[in-house]
Write an enzyme that holds these catalytic residues in place. Structure first.
Site, PDB file in Angstrom:
ATOM      1  N   GLU A   1     -15.233  -7.379  -5.766  1.00  0.00           N
ATOM      2  CA  GLU A   1     -16.132  -6.692  -6.708  1.00  0.00           C
ATOM      3  C   GLU A   1     -17.287  -5.991  -6.004  1.00  0.00           C
ATOM      4  OE1 GLU A   1     -14.823  -9.618  -7.131  1.00  0.00           O
ATOM      5  OE2 GLU A   1     -14.345 -10.012  -9.231  1.00  0.00           O
TER       6      GLU A   1
ATOM      7  N   ALA B   1      -9.751  -7.209 -12.739  1.00  0.00           N
ATOM      8  CA  ALA B   1      -9.978  -6.558 -14.025  1.00  0.00           C
ATOM      9  C   ALA B   1      -9.330  -5.183 -13.983  1.00  0.00           C
ATOM     10  CB  ALA B   1     -11.479  -6.420 -14.258  1.00  0.00           C
TER      11      ALA B   1
ATOM     12  N   GLU C   1     -10.725 -15.207 -10.452  1.00  0.00           N
ATOM     13  CA  GLU C   1     -11.485 -15.955 -11.458  1.00  0.00           C
ATOM     14  C   GLU C   1     -10.546 -16.682 -12.423  1.00  0.00           C
ATOM     15  OE1 GLU C   1     -15.692 -14.222 -12.097  1.00  0.00           O
ATOM     16  OE2 GLU C   1     -14.331 -12.535 -12.284  1.00  0.00           O
TER      17      GLU C   1
ATOM     18  N   GLY D   1     -11.204 -10.533 -10.869  1.00  0.00           N
ATOM     19  CA  GLY D   1     -10.903 -11.275 -12.093  1.00  0.00           C
ATOM     20  C   GLY D   1      -9.655 -12.131 -11.928  1.00  0.00           C
TER      21      GLY D   1
HETATM   22  N1  CAA Z   1      -7.375  -1.788 -12.176  1.00  0.00           N
HETATM   23  C1  CAA Z   1      -6.677  -0.696 -12.519  1.00  0.00           C
HETATM   24  N2  CAA Z   1      -5.815  -0.076 -11.677  1.00  0.00           N
HETATM   25  C2  CAA Z   1      -5.645  -0.601 -10.462  1.00  0.00           C
HETATM   26  C3  CAA Z   1      -6.348  -1.759 -10.044  1.00  0.00           C
HETATM   27  C4  CAA Z   1      -7.240  -2.360 -10.972  1.00  0.00           C
HETATM   28  N3  CAA Z   1      -7.920  -3.460 -10.673  1.00  0.00           N
HETATM   29  N4  CAA Z   1      -5.976  -2.043  -8.777  1.00  0.00           N
HETATM   30  C5  CAA Z   1      -5.079  -1.121  -8.427  1.00  0.00           C
HETATM   31  N5  CAA Z   1      -4.873  -0.259  -9.427  1.00  0.00           N
HETATM   32  C6  CAA Z   1      -3.935   0.878  -9.443  1.00  0.00           C
HETATM   33  C7  CAA Z   1      -4.292   1.923  -8.411  1.00  0.00           C
HETATM   34  O1  CAA Z   1      -5.228   2.846  -8.907  1.00  0.00           O
HETATM   35  C8  CAA Z   1      -2.941   2.557  -8.138  1.00  0.00           C
HETATM   36  O2  CAA Z   1      -2.690   3.447  -9.202  1.00  0.00           O
HETATM   37  P1  CAA Z   1      -1.866   4.791  -8.953  1.00  0.00           P
HETATM   38  O3  CAA Z   1      -0.536   4.353  -8.436  1.00  0.00           O
HETATM   39  O4  CAA Z   1      -1.841   5.432 -10.303  1.00  0.00           O
HETATM   40  O5  CAA Z   1      -2.667   5.552  -7.940  1.00  0.00           O
HETATM   41  C9  CAA Z   1      -1.975   1.393  -8.280  1.00  0.00           C
HETATM   42  O6  CAA Z   1      -2.671   0.396  -9.038  1.00  0.00           O
HETATM   43  C10 CAA Z   1      -1.541   0.782  -6.957  1.00  0.00           C
HETATM   44  O7  CAA Z   1      -2.704   0.481  -6.197  1.00  0.00           O
HETATM   45  P2  CAA Z   1      -2.764   0.727  -4.615  1.00  0.00           P
HETATM   46  O8  CAA Z   1      -2.279   2.084  -4.287  1.00  0.00           O
HETATM   47  O9  CAA Z   1      -4.118   0.344  -4.185  1.00  0.00           O
HETATM   48  O10 CAA Z   1      -1.645  -0.331  -4.137  1.00  0.00           O
HETATM   49  P3  CAA Z   1      -1.610  -1.250  -2.858  1.00  0.00           P
HETATM   50  O11 CAA Z   1      -0.342  -1.983  -2.951  1.00  0.00           O
HETATM   51  O12 CAA Z   1      -1.944  -0.473  -1.639  1.00  0.00           O
HETATM   52  O13 CAA Z   1      -2.827  -2.309  -3.044  1.00  0.00           O
HETATM   53  C11 CAA Z   1      -4.206  -3.897  -4.203  1.00  0.00           C
HETATM   54  C12 CAA Z   1      -2.794  -3.251  -4.057  1.00  0.00           C
HETATM   55  C13 CAA Z   1      -4.532  -4.686  -2.942  1.00  0.00           C
HETATM   56  C14 CAA Z   1      -4.164  -4.810  -5.384  1.00  0.00           C
HETATM   57  C15 CAA Z   1      -5.259  -2.775  -4.368  1.00  0.00           C
HETATM   58  O14 CAA Z   1      -4.836  -1.918  -5.412  1.00  0.00           O
HETATM   59  C16 CAA Z   1      -6.642  -3.258  -4.721  1.00  0.00           C
HETATM   60  O15 CAA Z   1      -7.373  -3.663  -3.850  1.00  0.00           O
HETATM   61  N6  CAA Z   1      -7.002  -3.165  -6.019  1.00  0.00           N
HETATM   62  C17 CAA Z   1      -8.343  -3.409  -6.479  1.00  0.00           C
HETATM   63  C18 CAA Z   1      -8.644  -4.859  -6.571  1.00  0.00           C
HETATM   64  C19 CAA Z   1     -10.026  -5.052  -7.109  1.00  0.00           C
HETATM   65  O16 CAA Z   1     -10.989  -4.446  -6.714  1.00  0.00           O
HETATM   66  N7  CAA Z   1     -10.123  -5.988  -8.061  1.00  0.00           N
HETATM   67  C20 CAA Z   1     -11.378  -6.344  -8.622  1.00  0.00           C
HETATM   68  C21 CAA Z   1     -11.626  -5.556  -9.865  1.00  0.00           C
HETATM   69  S1  CAA Z   1     -13.199  -5.991 -10.561  1.00  0.00           S
HETATM   70  C22 CAA Z   1     -12.932  -7.485 -11.235  1.00  0.00           C
HETATM   71  O17 CAA Z   1     -11.861  -7.944 -11.304  1.00  0.00           O
HETATM   72  C23 CAA Z   1     -14.083  -8.323 -11.751  1.00  0.00           C
HETATM   73  C24 CAA Z   1     -14.649  -7.935 -13.013  1.00  0.00           C
HETATM   74  O18 CAA Z   1     -14.410  -8.559 -14.010  1.00  0.00           O
HETATM   75  C25 CAA Z   1     -15.600  -6.866 -13.079  1.00  0.00           C
END
Ligand code: CAA
Length: 684
Positions: free
Chosen positions: A125, A63, A105, A102
């Site tokens: 999450e 998400a 999902e 997500g």
């Molecule tokens: N939403 C918005 N922004 C996000 C994001 C997300 N889910 N995931 C990453 N970003 C952004 C980061 O803030 C970062 O932004 P900046 O460059 O402006 O700082 C940019 O994307 C790159 O992210 P990373 O520096 O972390 O890049 P990476 O290559 O080292 O890692 C990744 C990539 C493994 C995808 C890592 O970003 C990550 O783990 N992201 C989060 C994943 C996550 O937690 N997803 C679940 C969200 S909750 C959900 O999905 C369920 C729901 O419905 C509630």
């Protein structure tokens, strides 16, 4: 803004492509685009199957976290997943990079999943204080099996594509070009009916053993202590084994909303962005280019030097490690080798990886061997004269442009830099012990540190998988500076009537991994002691004088048995009482609330001073330091976020209430007072 979702046809397969950099987060536009594409596929007679794929570095990474806390924009994620699942034509997810949250999902809503071998799939999450709330806790066990779903949801750790294939979460692994393979797969399954619908599957949940949930809770009790989200995830997965899908998703939603409305989720989501912000250097010109670091030198093969070396070796960077004597050098290299063997035994490295890493290590007694290193890190005894001498020598042999770093935890980096002819190349790299395990790295920017040197350090930190925070030159930098007032007040509290176990209990209940006295015993009560048993000016001097140096001596603030289990010490109690009498300290009952106000509130005050002096770039950096360096519970966001959630006026009032009892040189941070008066916060 251009539409993040586009479609194109390949024969009778509709390819739905997302392009929403950087991580294809499921923003409102992406969600709408997916629904529209599925509607279009269904309406188009010529389309027989659909492939959902992503451009860029990754499949949907979840998400869009930036949308959390804002009014929901339709279609919301559960509707999108349902829409994909109810598509009358087969939908294939083509997964590369990371299918997270997500994103997974969405993949579960698809009828089939195809992935490249280095893809990762997960439900992180829980790390944001949440659970997979678009039916994920109900679909994942039905597809991957209950034990796997339980582990993935409650820990948040992703699994590799191979493991996902083995448990049935991925239907096919494909090498090479993903989308053509996914299209070929879609063609194979285009006429399969009925379609495999994740929410309707019973085969993987039918025989789930109900005892597994309690066993899982027990096995992970320590890890989950204090957190709300792991338990909610466990409950949600259990519900999947007990109730039909439609009822399960209603329960899942209830649990999700409870978590989303709570302080822990807010803190953990705040921290997600805090960690990423920490990597950014304020005011850095875009033209600055980091220096190339191909070879690293480490001076000192002690515990720190050895631990620091492992970080670089594991990242494939050759390390030359220098010691003064053969014995110390052999011991140091031996410890590194042992460490790798232990990691290999736990399955963290293969034998080949260990061999490769050790092959990159060059232990030597020859200081001159540092001449061709691009970065040299000094990790010798914490003494200014010694450090100056080392840097003076280093200055004479290091190649031009080499970055020279000190691993000091307290000392003045500018003074160290002044012992060289190139202060612009010098900075502090403060690793935390054990240096190969702890994620935090304080990068200390000296008055003359060149911008490209700072950038080099921040980039390198990422390469060795550390979370780096920029700190200014001040005593103890960010982390240890904040630790000091806490330790001082904790010690004073003992004289006034608290016991070590009471103070430690309050801290552990707050969520810290250990309290101040447990920490002192573990680290060594004698660290920084003047080593003169006849000079007793503090309680600590009194303990050190009788060799109560902590766990290593079997005695410190606690007594320890042969298995290092602590128990309250009558000897220490006696020393405390005598010392209090000598110093005319009146003893009284100390409440747990007072312990919080006396030990935690001053940390916030010190953090505010660090901010007002410009020693940290932003309040969230202080939180990153304390979560990663000292185990501050991430569900409280870090000291500054926690202070915001408690209310800054509450902190100020508490400190005023305690001020008379606190150390005489306590003073308020003006920034804290001002922000409290204006009703402002440190963090957003
Ligand atoms: N939403 C918005 N922004 C996000 C994001 C997300 N889910 N995931 C990453 N970003 C952004 C980061 O803030 C970062 O932004 P900046 O460059 O402006 O700082 C940019 O994307 C790159 O992210 P990373 O520096 O972390 O890049 P990476 O290559 O080292 O890692 C990744 C990539 C493994 C995808 C890592 O970003 C990550 O783990 N992201 C989060 C994943 C996550 O937690 N997803 C679940 C969200 S909750 C959900 O999905 C369920 C729901 O419905 C509630």
């Amino acid at each position: 803004m251009t539409d993040p979702i586009s479609t194109r046809k390949h024969g009778d397969v509709l390819i739905v492509l997302s392009n929403n950099p950087p991580v294809n987060a499921l923003s409102a536009a992406v969600r709408q685009g997916l629904v529209d594409a599925i509607d279009a596929a269904e309406a188009d007679e010529a389309v027989k199957a659909v492939v959902i794929a992503c451009e860029g570095q990754t499949f949907f990474a979840g998400a869009d976290i930036t949308e959390f806390g804002k009014p929901p924009v339709m279609p919301w994620l559960p509707m999108v997943v349902d829409r994909i699942e109810t598509c009358a034509k087969p939908v294939v997810a083509a997964i590369h990079g990371t299918a997270l949250g997500g994103g997974l999902e969405i993949a579960l809503g698809c009828h089939y999943r195809v992935a490249v071998p280095d893809a990762k799939l997960g439900t992180p999450e829980v790390k944001l204080g949440l659970l997979p709330g678009a039916g994920g806790t109900q679909r994942l066990p039905r597809v991957a099996g209950v034990p796997k779903a339980l582990q993935m949801c409650a820990t948040g750790s992703p699994i590799g594509a191979k493991e996902a294939f083995d448990c049935g979460l991925v239907d096919r692994l494909v090498e090479g070009d993903l989308v053509p393979h996914a299209v070929a797969y879609a063609e194979e399954v285009r006429d399969t009916r009925p379609l495999p619908v994740s929410s309707e599957r019973q085969d993987r949940i039918a025989a789930a053993d109900p005892a597994m949930f309690d066993e899982f809770r027990k096995a992970n009790g320590r890890k989950f202590r204090g957190f709300d989200a792991p338990e909610a995830n466990i409950r949600a997965v259990k519900i999947a084994t007990e109730k039909p899908f439609v009822e399960g998703v209603i329960e899942e939603r209830k649990l999700f909303m409870e978590l989303m409305g709570g302080g822990q989720a807010r803190a953990q989501q705040y921290f997600f962005f805090a960690e990423r912000k920490a990597a950014k250097i304020e005011g850095l010109a875009e033209v600055v280019v980091p220096r190339d670091i191909r070879k690293v030198g480490i001076i000192g093969a002690g515990t720190m030097g050895g631990g620091i070396s492992i970080n670089f070796l594991s990242a494939g960077i050759p390390v030359t490690i220098v010691e003064m004597g053969q014995e110390a050098l052999d011991r140091g290299a031996g410890v590194i080798a042992k460490n790798y063997q232990a990691s290999a035994a736990k399955g963290r490295f293969t034998a080949e990886q260990v061999e490769k890493a050790m092959g990159l290590l060059s232990p030597t007694l020859d200081f001159q061997a540092l001449a061709d290193c691009d970065l040299v890190i000094e990790a010798v005894y914490e003494n200014m004269d010694v450090k100056k001498e080392v840097f003076g020598r280093l200055d004479k042999i290091a190649k031009p442009g080499a970055v020279l770093a000190s691993n000091t935890s307290y000392l003045n980096v500018d003074e160290i830099a002044a012992s060289t002819s190139r202060p612009q190349d010098v900075l502090g790299l403060h690793f935390f012990s054990p240096a190969n395990v702890m994620k935090l790295l304080e990068v200390v920017r000296g008055a003359q540190t060149a911008p490209d040197v700072l950038l080099t350090a921040m980039r390198l930190a990422k390469k060795i998988r550390k979370v780096a925070v920029v700190a200014g030159v001040c005593h103890g930098f960010i982390g240890n500076r904040i630790l000091m007032p806490r330790q001082v007040e904790a010690m004073k509290l003992l004289l006034e009537g608290a016991t070590p176990s009471q103070v430690d209990r309050v801290h552990v209940e707050f969520g810290m991994p250990m309290g101040p006295f447990q920490m002192a015993d573990l680290a060594g009560v004698d660290i920084g002691w003047h080593r003169d048993p006849s000079r007793i000016e503090s309680l600590r001097d009194a303990l050190c004088a009788i060799e109560r140096w902590g766990q290593k001596k079997g005695a410190g603030f606690y007594d320890y048995d042969e298995k290092r289990r602590p128990s309250p010490s009558p000897v220490v109690q006696d020393i405390i009482e005598k010392f209090a009498a000598e110093k005319n300290v009146e003893r009284r009952e100390i409440s747990d609330d007072e312990i919080v106000e006396r030990t935690l509130y001053p940390m916030v005050n010190e953090g505010a001073k660090i901010l007002e002096e410009g020693m940290a770039q932003r309040a969230s950096d202080i939180d990153v330091v304390w979560v990663y360096g000292y185990g501050w519970p991430v569900y409280r966001g870090g000291p500054m976020h926690w202070a915001d959630s408690v209310g800054l006026q509450t902190i100020v009032d508490g400190l005023k209430r305690q001020q008379e009892r606190m150390q005489p040189d306590f003073s308020f941070s003006q920034l804290l007072l001002d922000k409290a008066a204006k009703g402002e916060k440190f963090t957003r």
